[in-house]
Design a protein around this motif. Structure first.
Motif, short mmCIF file in Angstrom:
data_model
loop_
_atom_site.label_atom_id
_atom_site.label_comp_id
_atom_site.label_asym_id
_atom_site.label_seq_id
_atom_site.Cartn_x
_atom_site.Cartn_y
_atom_site.Cartn_z
N ALA A 261 39.06 -2.77 60.04
CA ALA A 261 39.82 -3.38 61.12
C ALA A 261 39.73 -2.58 62.42
CB ALA A 261 41.28 -3.53 60.71
N MET A 262 39.60 -1.27 62.32
CA MET A 262 39.61 -0.42 63.52
C MET A 262 38.22 -0.19 64.10
SD MET A 262 42.46 2.39 62.37
CE MET A 262 42.56 3.11 63.99
N ALA A 263 37.18 -0.72 63.48
CA ALA A 263 35.81 -0.40 63.88
C ALA A 263 35.39 -1.13 65.16
CB ALA A 263 34.85 -0.75 62.76
N ASP A 264 34.53 -0.45 65.93
CA ASP A 264 33.80 -1.10 67.01
C ASP A 264 32.49 -1.69 66.49
OD1 ASP A 264 35.40 -0.43 69.47
OD2 ASP A 264 35.05 1.58 68.70
N ARG A 265 31.92 -1.04 65.48
CA ARG A 265 30.67 -1.52 64.87
C ARG A 265 30.73 -1.27 63.38
NH1 ARG A 265 26.50 -1.73 68.84
NH2 ARG A 265 27.92 -3.47 69.19
N LEU A 266 30.28 -2.27 62.60
CA LEU A 266 30.23 -2.19 61.15
C LEU A 266 28.78 -2.08 60.72
CD1 LEU A 266 32.80 -5.03 60.38
CD2 LEU A 266 33.20 -2.57 60.21
N VAL A 267 28.47 -1.05 59.94
CA VAL A 267 27.12 -0.86 59.41
C VAL A 267 27.16 -1.13 57.92
CG1 VAL A 267 25.19 0.72 59.10
CG2 VAL A 267 26.58 0.84 61.19
N LEU A 268 26.48 -2.17 57.49
CA LEU A 268 26.47 -2.59 56.09
C LEU A 268 25.28 -1.93 55.40
CD1 LEU A 268 28.08 -4.71 57.78
CD2 LEU A 268 27.49 -6.37 56.04
N THR A 269 25.52 -1.27 54.28
CA THR A 269 24.51 -0.48 53.61
C THR A 269 24.10 -1.11 52.28
OG1 THR A 269 26.16 0.87 52.45
CG2 THR A 269 25.50 1.59 54.65
N LYS A 270 23.06 -0.53 51.66
CA LYS A 270 22.60 -0.90 50.31
C LYS A 270 22.18 -2.36 50.22
CE LYS A 270 25.77 2.59 48.50
NZ LYS A 270 26.85 2.92 47.54
N ARG A 271 21.50 -2.83 51.25
CA ARG A 271 21.04 -4.21 51.28
C ARG A 271 20.14 -4.54 50.09
NH1 ARG A 271 19.94 -7.77 55.99
NH2 ARG A 271 18.62 -9.47 55.25
N LEU B 108 20.42 -3.76 47.16
CA LEU B 108 21.19 -3.98 45.93
C LEU B 108 22.02 -5.26 45.99
CD1 LEU B 108 22.46 -0.34 45.27
CD2 LEU B 108 20.40 -1.45 44.39
N THR B 109 21.81 -6.07 47.02
CA THR B 109 22.64 -7.26 47.21
C THR B 109 21.80 -8.53 47.15
OG1 THR B 109 22.39 -7.31 49.61
CG2 THR B 109 24.15 -5.93 48.71
N THR B 110 22.49 -9.63 46.91
CA THR B 110 21.86 -10.95 46.99
C THR B 110 22.25 -11.59 48.32
OG1 THR B 110 23.76 -12.09 46.00
CG2 THR B 110 22.07 -11.22 44.50
N ALA B 111 21.55 -12.64 48.68
CA ALA B 111 21.86 -13.34 49.93
C ALA B 111 23.28 -13.89 49.90
CB ALA B 111 20.85 -14.46 50.17
N ALA B 112 23.71 -14.38 48.75
CA ALA B 112 25.06 -14.93 48.63
C ALA B 112 26.12 -13.84 48.81
CB ALA B 112 25.23 -15.61 47.27
N THR B 113 25.86 -12.65 48.24
CA THR B 113 26.80 -11.54 48.40
C THR B 113 26.89 -11.12 49.85
OG1 THR B 113 26.39 -10.73 46.16
CG2 THR B 113 27.29 -9.16 47.74
N ARG B 114 25.76 -11.06 50.52
CA ARG B 114 25.75 -10.66 51.93
C ARG B 114 26.54 -11.65 52.78
NH1 ARG B 114 20.37 -9.29 50.50
NH2 ARG B 114 19.50 -11.17 51.48
N ALA C 3 26.98 -3.64 48.47
CA ALA C 3 27.06 -4.11 47.08
C ALA C 3 28.50 -4.17 46.58
CB ALA C 3 26.22 -3.20 46.18
N LEU C 4 29.31 -3.18 46.94
CA LEU C 4 30.67 -3.08 46.41
C LEU C 4 31.74 -3.37 47.44
CD1 LEU C 4 30.24 0.22 44.34
CD2 LEU C 4 30.07 -2.15 43.52
N GLY C 5 31.34 -3.75 48.64
CA GLY C 5 32.30 -3.92 49.72
C GLY C 5 33.38 -4.94 49.44
#
Length: 373
Positions: free
Chosen positions: A151-161, A163-169, A134-136
């Motif tokens: 930038a340093m990640a091997d895997r990104l886990v996106l949270t709080k789905r 609370l988001t819209t498709a456009a935000t995602r 939501a706030l990323g």
């Protein structure tokens, strides 16, 4: 000597949902027995209070930011875990370190590599970064610490789905791809992710599979090793120099560039390029990784470094015959992307006959190997 104990570094900006993700991770059957090192912010120990009693041992580090006291407290904590494991007091298969929201992941990697006790016994398995769905976007726009963690990640886990819209995602995923096109991205459902997807992320091992190594780099593979896992996607990079310019280039301090080279690289060229790059800009290199084929060397080598500290290169024993393609990725801070591309282009250089054969970097003209910095 037994294989090193894998270490997963769990990071992410304040409020991104690291603790919720950690609770779920501890229940993952693929995790095995986990020893958790949780960093306490201040003296409240809020993260520790929120963690369910799911692991056999949860170690709470004393107050302060993990990145500030890392060479002392973290080393002592991991050595203590190792000693208790050897005495039979603890049984664990891996370690998960949760950092504070403002921590730089780089010093953890440094500690694992340079500490004489830790280096033979622990190995970084991967960096997992939680991103607030939501706030990323606003967090990335305002905080360079969040940019570096992504930038340093091997895997990104996106949270709080929820609370988001498709456009935000869509917008957030596009923004994350600008900072780190090679990291796999997955949306967590209330902290839950498919089993096993946060482990085995690195490629610094001889027996790593071809497709897994390419997934680590973010390069296209013959088949997606993560296909069929709900919500998980590894970005596919074209077989050309990667990363289009960011629309936010004037605001970003993080830049990513990569290159694919079909022919083997001259060993002297590679050595001179790497030594000079790290010597001039090591403090600004957030991550440098690649699979490199050198002239006259049968097997490719995988290499990986953060700032000026590098893992020992590992020869890949299971590489398909005929694939002599080299792939290198740089993620840097305060270096324009155009300069990164110019720097990587040096790897295409060829020495004149007789140059640099005995002493890499010697006898090569500045016109041939001048650094763009």
């Amino acid at each position: 000597m037994s294989d090193p104990i894998p270490v997963t570094l769990l990071t992410g900006f304040l409020g991104a949902g690291k603790t919720t993700l950690l609770n779920r991770l501890l229940h993952d059957p693929a995790a095995g027995r986990v020893a958790v090192v949780v960093n306490e912010f201040g003296e409240a120990g809020l993260d520790h209070d929120l963690i369910e009693n799911a692991a056999e041992d949860v170690v709470l580090m004393p107050g302060g930011c993990l990145c500030c006291s890392i060479r002392g407290d973290l080393s002592k904590t991991l050595i203590g875990l190792l000693e208790r494991r050897r005495r039979g007091e603890l049984a664990f298969d891996r370690v998960v370190i949760e950092t504070t929201g403002l921590a730089d992941p780089g010093p953890v990697h440094h500690t694992l590599l340079v500490d004489p006790v830790l280096a033979p016994n622990f190995a970084l398995d991967g960096i997992v970064t939680a991103v607030d769905g939501a706030l990323g976007l606003s967090t990335l726009a305002r905080h360079t610490e969040a940019q570096a963690q992504v930038a340093m990640a091997d895997r990104l886990v996106l949270t709080k789905r929820d609370l988001t819209t498709a456009a935000t995602r869509r917008a957030l995923e596009a923004r994350l791809a600008q900072f780190n096109p090679g990291a796999g991205r997955i949306w967590a459902e209330r902290g839950a992710v498919p089993s096993g997807v946060l482990f085995g992320l690195g490629a610094m091992r001889k027996a790593v599979a071809h497709d897994d190594a390419l997934a680590w780099l973010g390069a296209p593979a013959a088949a997606d090793p993560l296909a069929g896992l709900s919500g998980l996607a590894v970005p596919k990079a074209p077989a050309v120099d990667l990363v289009a310019p960011s629309h936010h280039a004037t605001d970003d301090r993080i830049a990513t560039a990569s290159i694919i080279i079909d022919a083997p690289i001259e060993a002297a060229v590679f050595d001179f390029w790497l030594e000079t790059l790290i010597g001039l800009k090591g403090a600004d290199i957030l991550r440098l990784k690649g699979i490199v084929h050198l002239v006259g060397v049968a097997n490719p080598h995988v290499f990986h470094g953060v700032q000026h500290i590098f893992d020992a290169p590992v020869p890949l024993e299971n590489w398909p015959e005929g694939d002599r393609t080299s792939r290198v990725v740089i993620i840097a801070r305060d270096i324009p992307r155009s300069e990164l591309h110019e720097n990587l282009a040096m790897l295409r250089m060829r020495l004149k006959p007789g140059e640099g054969a005995d002493n890499p970097g010697q006898g090569m003209t500045l016109q041939t190997l001048e650094m763009p910095f």
